[in-house]
Design an enzyme around this catalytic site. Structure first.
Site, PDB file in Angstrom:
ATOM      1  N   GLY A 100     140.695  37.785  55.892  1.00 48.32           N
ATOM      2  CA  GLY A 100     139.547  37.026  55.383  1.00 48.32           C
ATOM      3  C   GLY A 100     138.916  37.646  54.147  1.00 48.32           C
ATOM      4  O   GLY A 100     137.741  37.403  53.852  1.00 48.32           O
ATOM      5  N   THR A 101     139.704  38.416  53.410  1.00 54.33           N
ATOM      6  CA  THR A 101     139.175  39.119  52.224  1.00 54.33           C
ATOM      7  C   THR A 101     138.630  38.144  51.176  1.00 54.33           C
ATOM      8  O   THR A 101     137.550  38.354  50.632  1.00 54.33           O
ATOM      9  CB  THR A 101     140.278  39.990  51.573  1.00 54.33           C
ATOM     10  OG1 THR A 101     141.151  40.469  52.589  1.00 54.33           O
ATOM     11  CG2 THR A 101     139.689  41.148  50.806  1.00 54.33           C
ATOM     12  N   LYS A 161     145.189  39.513  55.030  1.00 60.13           N
ATOM     13  CA  LYS A 161     145.062  38.272  55.809  1.00 60.13           C
ATOM     14  C   LYS A 161     143.926  38.288  56.834  1.00 60.13           C
ATOM     15  O   LYS A 161     143.957  37.565  57.836  1.00 60.13           O
ATOM     16  CB  LYS A 161     146.387  37.889  56.525  1.00 60.13           C
ATOM     17  CG  LYS A 161     147.634  37.980  55.699  1.00 60.13           C
ATOM     18  CD  LYS A 161     147.490  37.478  54.301  1.00 60.13           C
ATOM     19  CE  LYS A 161     147.376  35.985  54.184  1.00 60.13           C
ATOM     20  NZ  LYS A 161     147.114  35.587  52.766  1.00 60.13           N
ATOM     21  N   SER A 171     149.326  34.669  59.947  1.00 66.52           N
ATOM     22  CA  SER A 171     148.924  34.431  58.569  1.00 66.52           C
ATOM     23  C   SER A 171     149.814  35.217  57.594  1.00 66.52           C
ATOM     24  O   SER A 171     150.256  34.698  56.572  1.00 66.52           O
ATOM     25  CB  SER A 171     147.453  34.849  58.403  1.00 66.52           C
ATOM     26  OG  SER A 171     146.989  34.554  57.118  1.00 66.52           O
ATOM     27  N   VAL A 207     136.237  23.589  51.209  1.00 60.99           N
ATOM     28  CA  VAL A 207     135.825  23.669  49.794  1.00 60.99           C
ATOM     29  C   VAL A 207     136.653  24.722  49.061  1.00 60.99           C
ATOM     30  O   VAL A 207     137.164  24.482  47.964  1.00 60.99           O
ATOM     31  CB  VAL A 207     134.299  23.982  49.671  1.00 60.99           C
ATOM     32  CG1 VAL A 207     133.924  24.258  48.222  1.00 60.99           C
ATOM     33  CG2 VAL A 207     133.479  22.839  50.230  1.00 60.99           C
ATOM     34  N   MET A 208     136.825  25.884  49.694  1.00 59.04           N
ATOM     35  CA  MET A 208     137.598  26.931  49.020  1.00 59.04           C
ATOM     36  C   MET A 208     139.053  26.510  48.835  1.00 59.04           C
ATOM     37  O   MET A 208     139.668  26.811  47.818  1.00 59.04           O
ATOM     38  CB  MET A 208     137.509  28.248  49.797  1.00 59.04           C
ATOM     39  CG  MET A 208     136.166  28.950  49.565  1.00 59.04           C
ATOM     40  SD  MET A 208     135.998  30.562  50.370  1.00 59.04           S
ATOM     41  CE  MET A 208     137.165  31.582  49.476  1.00 59.04           C
ATOM     42  N   TYR A 256     136.253  38.419  61.317  1.00 65.39           N
ATOM     43  CA  TYR A 256     136.584  37.059  60.865  1.00 65.39           C
ATOM     44  C   TYR A 256     136.069  36.048  61.894  1.00 65.39           C
ATOM     45  O   TYR A 256     135.522  35.009  61.537  1.00 65.39           O
ATOM     46  CB  TYR A 256     138.101  36.956  60.730  1.00 65.39           C
ATOM     47  CG  TYR A 256     138.625  35.611  60.281  1.00 65.39           C
ATOM     48  CD1 TYR A 256     138.877  35.370  58.934  1.00 65.39           C
ATOM     49  CD2 TYR A 256     138.886  34.583  61.198  1.00 65.39           C
ATOM     50  CE1 TYR A 256     139.365  34.134  58.519  1.00 65.39           C
ATOM     51  CE2 TYR A 256     139.369  33.351  60.788  1.00 65.39           C
ATOM     52  CZ  TYR A 256     139.614  33.137  59.451  1.00 65.39           C
ATOM     53  OH  TYR A 256     140.097  31.911  59.035  1.00 65.39           O
ATOM     54  N   TRP A 272     137.493  35.156  51.528  1.00 63.15           N
ATOM     55  CA  TRP A 272     136.290  34.488  52.055  1.00 63.15           C
ATOM     56  C   TRP A 272     135.058  35.372  51.876  1.00 63.15           C
ATOM     57  O   TRP A 272     134.047  34.965  51.296  1.00 63.15           O
ATOM     58  CB  TRP A 272     136.536  34.177  53.534  1.00 63.15           C
ATOM     59  CG  TRP A 272     135.580  33.260  54.204  1.00 63.15           C
ATOM     60  CD1 TRP A 272     134.612  32.495  53.617  1.00 63.15           C
ATOM     61  CD2 TRP A 272     135.523  33.009  55.610  1.00 63.15           C
ATOM     62  NE1 TRP A 272     133.954  31.778  54.579  1.00 63.15           N
ATOM     63  CE2 TRP A 272     134.494  32.078  55.807  1.00 63.15           C
ATOM     64  CE3 TRP A 272     136.245  33.473  56.717  1.00 63.15           C
ATOM     65  CZ2 TRP A 272     134.158  31.597  57.085  1.00 63.15           C
ATOM     66  CZ3 TRP A 272     135.919  32.988  57.982  1.00 63.15           C
ATOM     67  CH2 TRP A 272     134.896  32.063  58.157  1.00 63.15           C
ATOM     68  N   THR A 295     140.004  45.768  48.408  1.00 67.15           N
ATOM     69  CA  THR A 295     141.236  46.537  48.581  1.00 67.15           C
ATOM     70  C   THR A 295     141.785  46.382  49.998  1.00 67.15           C
ATOM     71  O   THR A 295     141.031  46.130  50.933  1.00 67.15           O
ATOM     72  CB  THR A 295     141.010  48.041  48.288  1.00 67.15           C
ATOM     73  OG1 THR A 295     142.252  48.726  48.393  1.00 67.15           O
ATOM     74  CG2 THR A 295     140.025  48.676  49.258  1.00 67.15           C
ATOM     75  N   HIS A 296     143.100  46.548  50.111  1.00 65.68           N
ATOM     76  CA  HIS A 296     143.734  46.594  51.443  1.00 65.68           C
ATOM     77  C   HIS A 296     144.109  48.039  51.792  1.00 65.68           C
ATOM     78  O   HIS A 296     144.785  48.284  52.784  1.00 65.68           O
ATOM     79  CB  HIS A 296     145.012  45.750  51.464  1.00 65.68           C
ATOM     80  CG  HIS A 296     144.778  44.285  51.239  1.00 65.68           C
ATOM     81  ND1 HIS A 296     143.759  43.595  51.833  1.00 65.68           N
ATOM     82  CD2 HIS A 296     145.456  43.380  50.474  1.00 65.68           C
ATOM     83  CE1 HIS A 296     143.790  42.321  51.447  1.00 65.68           C
ATOM     84  NE2 HIS A 296     144.809  42.182  50.623  1.00 65.68           N
TER      85      HIS A 296
HETATM   86  P1  A3P Z   1     145.244  31.647  57.689  1.00 70.46           P
HETATM   87  O1  A3P Z   1     146.576  31.981  57.099  1.00 70.46           O
HETATM   88  O2  A3P Z   1     145.191  31.894  59.159  1.00 70.46           O
HETATM   89  O3  A3P Z   1     144.794  30.280  57.321  1.00 70.46           O
HETATM   90  P2  A3P Z   1     142.932  37.103  53.009  1.00 70.46           P
HETATM   91  O4  A3P Z   1     141.951  36.483  52.119  1.00 70.46           O
HETATM   92  O5  A3P Z   1     142.507  38.448  53.511  1.00 70.46           O
HETATM   93  O6  A3P Z   1     144.308  37.101  52.392  1.00 70.46           O
HETATM   94  O7  A3P Z   1     143.003  36.216  54.353  1.00 70.46           O
HETATM   95  C1  A3P Z   1     143.593  34.953  54.315  1.00 70.46           C
HETATM   96  C2  A3P Z   1     143.237  34.199  55.577  1.00 70.46           C
HETATM   97  O8  A3P Z   1     141.845  33.851  55.532  1.00 70.46           O
HETATM   98  C3  A3P Z   1     144.006  32.902  55.665  1.00 70.46           C
HETATM   99  O9  A3P Z   1     144.159  32.663  57.065  1.00 70.46           O
HETATM  100  C4  A3P Z   1     143.029  31.944  55.018  1.00 70.46           C
HETATM  101  O10 A3P Z   1     143.250  30.587  55.301  1.00 70.46           O
HETATM  102  C5  A3P Z   1     141.720  32.440  55.606  1.00 70.46           C
HETATM  103  N1  A3P Z   1     140.568  31.981  54.838  1.00 70.46           N
HETATM  104  C6  A3P Z   1     140.382  32.037  53.505  1.00 70.46           C
HETATM  105  N2  A3P Z   1     139.232  31.456  53.157  1.00 70.46           N
HETATM  106  C7  A3P Z   1     138.669  31.023  54.300  1.00 70.46           C
HETATM  107  C8  A3P Z   1     137.456  30.313  54.595  1.00 70.46           C
HETATM  108  N3  A3P Z   1     136.621  29.937  53.640  1.00 70.46           N
HETATM  109  N4  A3P Z   1     137.192  30.014  55.884  1.00 70.46           N
HETATM  110  C9  A3P Z   1     138.046  30.378  56.869  1.00 70.46           C
HETATM  111  N5  A3P Z   1     139.205  31.037  56.652  1.00 70.46           N
HETATM  112  C10 A3P Z   1     139.514  31.363  55.373  1.00 70.46           C
END
Ligand code: A3P
Length: 281
Positions: free
Chosen positions: A44-45, A42, A122, A218-219, A180, A47, A91-92
């Site tokens: 920002g992996t 959680k 998150s 967008v994502m 992040y 992203w 990886t985590h």
């Molecule tokens: P939130 O639950 O706070 O929204 P991971 O990819 O490591 O599982 O992390 C997930 C977190 O990254 C989630 O946070 C998710 O919404 C956020 N996230 C994913 N894509 C993102 C993006 N393009 N911009 C900002 N946050 C993003």
């Protein structure tokens, strides 16, 4: 065990023993041009993984793939071997659990950090929404669990301290540490820094296009092409929840914030790690 105690979905998967699987990875072979995106869950992996894909491909287009299939501990040796180069993996796991060949072959490693308060919120939502977890606990009961590390991948604090020490032990230029929060406020600059680390070009047009294609909206709209909605509560994929910095303020009470800060200060006391995730941050 109470259903809320059965917290480790991977361990519960019949025929899958996480510990054995991770130990089995020790002998996995790396390729010199592999890139490994590493982070506590959680942080920002998805992203960063998407941005790195676009940078390596030099094109702001989403590849029809899914982060999960490129996840070391979620994949098999065969899947990994069948991937074409360059492989963008993630990886985590802790640094010490990553197959040694990745370190020996000096693969590029990216490590992402995120404010643990936002990570906790998150991760809580992830538990409540992803059906595999069968978790229906309250935020109030989840927070102490997070703080004591009784969650998948263990304690955020231990994870971050471990990575900090590992980073110090690695030669310059082999690991890129990013947050992040910085990615949120200075997306294009951070994309360019990533490009420099990866040794790929990135002019203003490319960084702007990647920034737009990898924006939260967008994502979230595109979702992962292979994401299975049936795995989520109400059939709504929850990987892209809110994508904000500081959402913890909407969840933490004053007392919870104080409790969190006390644990943070105690856990981080002996470390020279400099993170601005203190009391009101
Ligand atoms: P939130 O639950 O706070 O929204 P991971 O990819 O490591 O599982 O992390 C997930 C977190 O990254 C989630 O946070 C998710 O919404 C956020 N996230 C994913 N894509 C993102 C993006 N393009 N911009 C900002 N946050 C993003």
């Amino acid at each position: 065990l109470d259903i809320n105690e059965r917290f480790f979905p991977v361990l519960r998967t019949p025929g899958y023993d996480q510990e054995t699987e991770i130990r089995g990875m020790e002998s996995w072979e790396a390729r010199c041009n592999d890139v490994l995106v590493c982070a506590y869950p959680k942080s920002g992996t998805h992203w960063v993984w998407e941005i790195v894909n676009m940078l390596i491909n030099q094109k702001a287009t989403r590849i029809p793939s899914m982060k999960e299939s490129a996840m070391l501990e979620g994949s098999s040796r065969n899947i990994m071997q069948s991937m074409s180069s360059p492989r963008i993996l993630n990886t985590h796991l802790l640094f010490c659990d990553i197959p040694r060949d990745f370190v020996e072959k000096k693969c590029k490693i990216i490590h992402i950090l995120r404010n643990p308060k936002d990570v906790a919120v998150s991760f809580y939502n992830h538990h409540v929404r992803l059906l595999d977890y069968e978790y229906s606990g309250t935020w109030r009961s989840y927070l102490p669990r997070f703080l004591s590390g009784r969650v998948d991948y263990g304690s955020w604090f231990d994870n971050v301290l471990h990575w900090h020490e590992a980073t110090k032990s690695l030669p310059n230029g082999s690991i890129h540490v990013m947050t992040y929060e910085n990615l949120h406020t200075s997306t294009e600059e951070e994309i360019k820094r990533l490009a420099e680390f990866l040794g790929v070009g990135c002019n203003n047009t490319l960084s702007r296009e990647i920034c737009e294609m990898c924006s939260f909206s967008v994502m979230k709209q595109d979702k992962d092409p292979l994401e299975d909605a049936s795995e989520w509560k109400h059939g709504e994929p929850g990987m892209y929840r809110k994508g904000q910095v500081g959402d913890w303020r909407n969840w933490f009470t004053v007392a919870q914030n104080e409790m969190f800060t006390a644990v943070y200060e105690q856990k981080m006391a002996d470390s020279d790690i400099t993170l601005e995730y203190g009391h009101d941050k």
